[in-house]
Enzyme design. Structure first.
Site, PDB file in Angstrom:
ATOM      1  N   ASP A  94      76.589 125.733  29.364  1.00 32.06           N
ATOM      2  CA  ASP A  94      77.935 125.186  29.506  1.00 32.06           C
ATOM      3  C   ASP A  94      77.832 123.861  30.266  1.00 32.06           C
ATOM      4  O   ASP A  94      78.673 123.536  31.101  1.00 32.06           O
ATOM      5  CB  ASP A  94      78.820 126.170  30.269  1.00 32.06           C
ATOM      6  CG  ASP A  94      80.244 126.193  29.733  1.00 32.06           C
ATOM      7  OD1 ASP A  94      80.559 125.353  28.876  1.00 32.06           O
ATOM      8  OD2 ASP A  94      81.027 127.043  30.178  1.00 32.06           O
TER       9      ASP A  94
ATOM     10  N   LYS B 228      84.242 131.422  44.972  1.00 29.84           N
ATOM     11  CA  LYS B 228      84.495 131.536  43.539  1.00 29.84           C
ATOM     12  C   LYS B 228      84.769 132.998  43.235  1.00 29.84           C
ATOM     13  O   LYS B 228      83.892 133.845  43.352  1.00 29.84           O
ATOM     14  CB  LYS B 228      83.286 131.022  42.760  1.00 29.84           C
ATOM     15  CG  LYS B 228      83.487 131.094  41.248  1.00 29.84           C
ATOM     16  CD  LYS B 228      82.415 130.311  40.500  1.00 29.84           C
ATOM     17  CE  LYS B 228      82.579 130.464  39.001  1.00 29.84           C
ATOM     18  NZ  LYS B 228      81.588 129.725  38.222  1.00 29.84           N
TER      19      LYS B 228
HETATM   20  P1  ADP Z   1      84.624 128.329  35.920  1.00 32.96           P
HETATM   21  O1  ADP Z   1      83.565 129.284  35.508  1.00 32.96           O
HETATM   22  O2  ADP Z   1      85.909 128.998  36.151  1.00 32.96           O
HETATM   23  O3  ADP Z   1      84.684 127.122  35.051  1.00 32.96           O
HETATM   24  P2  ADP Z   1      83.439 126.613  37.935  1.00 32.96           P
HETATM   25  O4  ADP Z   1      82.268 127.082  38.717  1.00 32.96           O
HETATM   26  O5  ADP Z   1      83.161 125.643  36.843  1.00 32.96           O
HETATM   27  O6  ADP Z   1      84.226 127.877  37.391  1.00 32.96           O
HETATM   28  O7  ADP Z   1      84.485 126.004  38.938  1.00 32.96           O
HETATM   29  C1  ADP Z   1      85.759 125.538  38.528  1.00 32.96           C
HETATM   30  C2  ADP Z   1      86.086 124.249  39.247  1.00 32.96           C
HETATM   31  O8  ADP Z   1      86.067 124.438  40.661  1.00 32.96           O
HETATM   32  C3  ADP Z   1      85.100 123.153  38.985  1.00 32.96           C
HETATM   33  O9  ADP Z   1      85.423 122.394  37.852  1.00 32.96           O
HETATM   34  C4  ADP Z   1      85.173 122.313  40.252  1.00 32.96           C
HETATM   35  O10 ADP Z   1      86.230 121.400  40.176  1.00 32.96           O
HETATM   36  C5  ADP Z   1      85.482 123.331  41.311  1.00 32.96           C
HETATM   37  N1  ADP Z   1      84.260 123.755  42.008  1.00 32.96           N
HETATM   38  C6  ADP Z   1      83.487 124.811  41.696  1.00 32.96           C
HETATM   39  N2  ADP Z   1      82.447 124.943  42.547  1.00 32.96           N
HETATM   40  C7  ADP Z   1      82.574 123.950  43.446  1.00 32.96           C
HETATM   41  C8  ADP Z   1      81.810 123.540  44.603  1.00 32.96           C
HETATM   42  N3  ADP Z   1      80.724 124.211  45.017  1.00 32.96           N
HETATM   43  N4  ADP Z   1      82.234 122.459  45.286  1.00 32.96           N
HETATM   44  C9  ADP Z   1      83.330 121.786  44.898  1.00 32.96           C
HETATM   45  N5  ADP Z   1      84.083 122.109  43.835  1.00 32.96           N
HETATM   46  C10 ADP Z   1      83.718 123.183  43.113  1.00 32.96           C
END
Ligand code: ADP
Ligand code: MG
Length: 362
Positions: free
Chosen positions: A142, A37
């Protein structure tokens, strides 16, 4: 350092673009599938810059990378603490600069799920996670269908933590109730639940284990927290809106994204590029523009609705539809602005990733 896991050797599909990060599927040297991320707190760059004075004020005080590092540090610290307490979250693996590495969750965002065998169970499980978090001194801020992943066995995983606050935060109760309401609304509208949902009152939550203190202590000082807070608070509860934008701007692009793993070929409408300018250290533009958005805020029901206890029935459908329309309109506007692409910056990210510049401390 990331090299503990033999570093990231391959970056795969982009899993998501949210309000403040790009999320990629990646593989370590050991063949382990993980998620990276990449925080870009400033990537909401075009989110309504209206107040020029505000713009310049923040231009001086913060760089996107600095804030993104805070976001990553914070998220990693929360993940670690919650993992130790068996919360259903991804397993934290590493954190370096503005990047968090965590386990790849098997599952899909709840938004994409059409049917559930036992929606009431899923909903109540999620509510109980909200309560358990609060018992540990934390409010997600959130907690909605975009930040919940669910697998075939209908087991949930909660993600996305940088904006989480301590229950001692002055607005903690409001955030908690908003989280609960958003779950309630989602399950009511999508799965027709109502009486089955076991709503909870913030006042009934007993704080048992103060994880917030541990995390704050391990994170950063008051000064940094203050700056971070002033930026991140505009993000709380906006995931949905942002994802709407992504859904629109990225639609039809998914198949393409599946096919390749070339970072630079994907992500039209990715305004992250704006932030990678200036040697990647001073993308002041981006960070600043999150502020000063009066119009937008009035369009957000969570900040405006009086949230007087979650037990009450939801406000009328018409209101929420109206708000939704407004949001969509704004989302469209944003989406078109986000389509401004800077290929230079894209190239830079690509080459940095190729050189492994993001990984390891040299
Ligand atoms: P943001 O703060 O940009 O919303 P998120 O942590 O919600 O970031 O991640 C964005 C998207 O990435 C999520 O909606 C999901 O689809 C995918 N995602 C994030 N973390 C994971 C994970 N550990 N495993 C699988 N998919 C993930
Ligand atoms: Mg998210």
């Amino acid at each position: 350092a990331l090299s503990k896991r033999d570093s990231i050797t391959r970056i795969g599909n982009r899993l998501g673009v949210g309000k403040e990060a790009d999320v990629y599927h990646a593989e370590t040297g050991e063949g382990e599938h993980v998620v990276i991320k990449i925080h870009r707190l400033g990537r909401t760059s075009f989110r309504a810059v209206k107040d020029k004075r505000d713009y310049h004020k923040h231009r001086q005080s913060a760089s996107w990378l600095y804030l993104s590092r805070l976001a990553a540090t914070r998220e990693h610290a929360f993940l670690k603490a919650l993992h130790e307490h068996n919360f259903p979250i991804p397993v934290p693996i590493d954190c370096n600069r503005h990047i968090v590495v965590m386990s790849l969750v098997d599952g899909y965002p709840l938004t994409q799920i059409r049917e559930l065998g036992d929606p009431a169970k899923v909903c109540n499980t999620l509510l109980s996670v909200a309560v358990r978090l609060a018992e540990h001194g934390l409010v997600h801020c959130d907690l909605n269908e975009f930040n919940i992943l669910i697998n075939d066995d209908e087991e949930v995983t909660v993600i996305d933590f940088p904006q989480m606050v301590s229950t001692s935060h002055q607005d903690a109760q409001e955030y908690f109730q908003r989280d609960v309401e958003s779950l309630y609304k989602f399950f009511r509208h999508k799965f027709g639940l109502d009486e089955e949902i076991q709503l909870v009152e913030y006042s009934e939550v007993k704080r048992t284990e103060p994880l917030d203190v541990v995390v704050e202590a391990s994170g950063f000082g008051e000064k940094e927290l203050g700056e971070f807070e002033s930026v991140i608070q505009t993000h709380r509860g906006v995931d949905q809106e942002q994802e709407d934008v992504d859904a629109e701007s990225d639609s039809g692009e998914d198949g393409e994204a599946e096919a390749g793993s070339d970072l630079s070929t994907r992500g039209s409408g990715n305004d992250a590029e704006e932030c990678i300018d200036n040697e990647g250290f001073q993308a002041t533009l981006a960070v600043t523009e999150i502020n000063g958005q009066p119009e937008e805020q009035t369009a957000q029901p969570p900040t405006n609705e009086p949230i007087a206890g979650v037990q009450r029935k939801m406000t009328s459908l018409e209101i929420s539809q109206k708000v939704r329309k407004q949001r969509q309109k704004q989302a469209k506007k944003q989406a078109s602005r986000r389509n401004v692409v800077k290929s230079e910056a894209k190239k830079k990210v690509k080459s940095e990733l190729a050189e492994g510049a993001f990984w390891g401390y040299d």
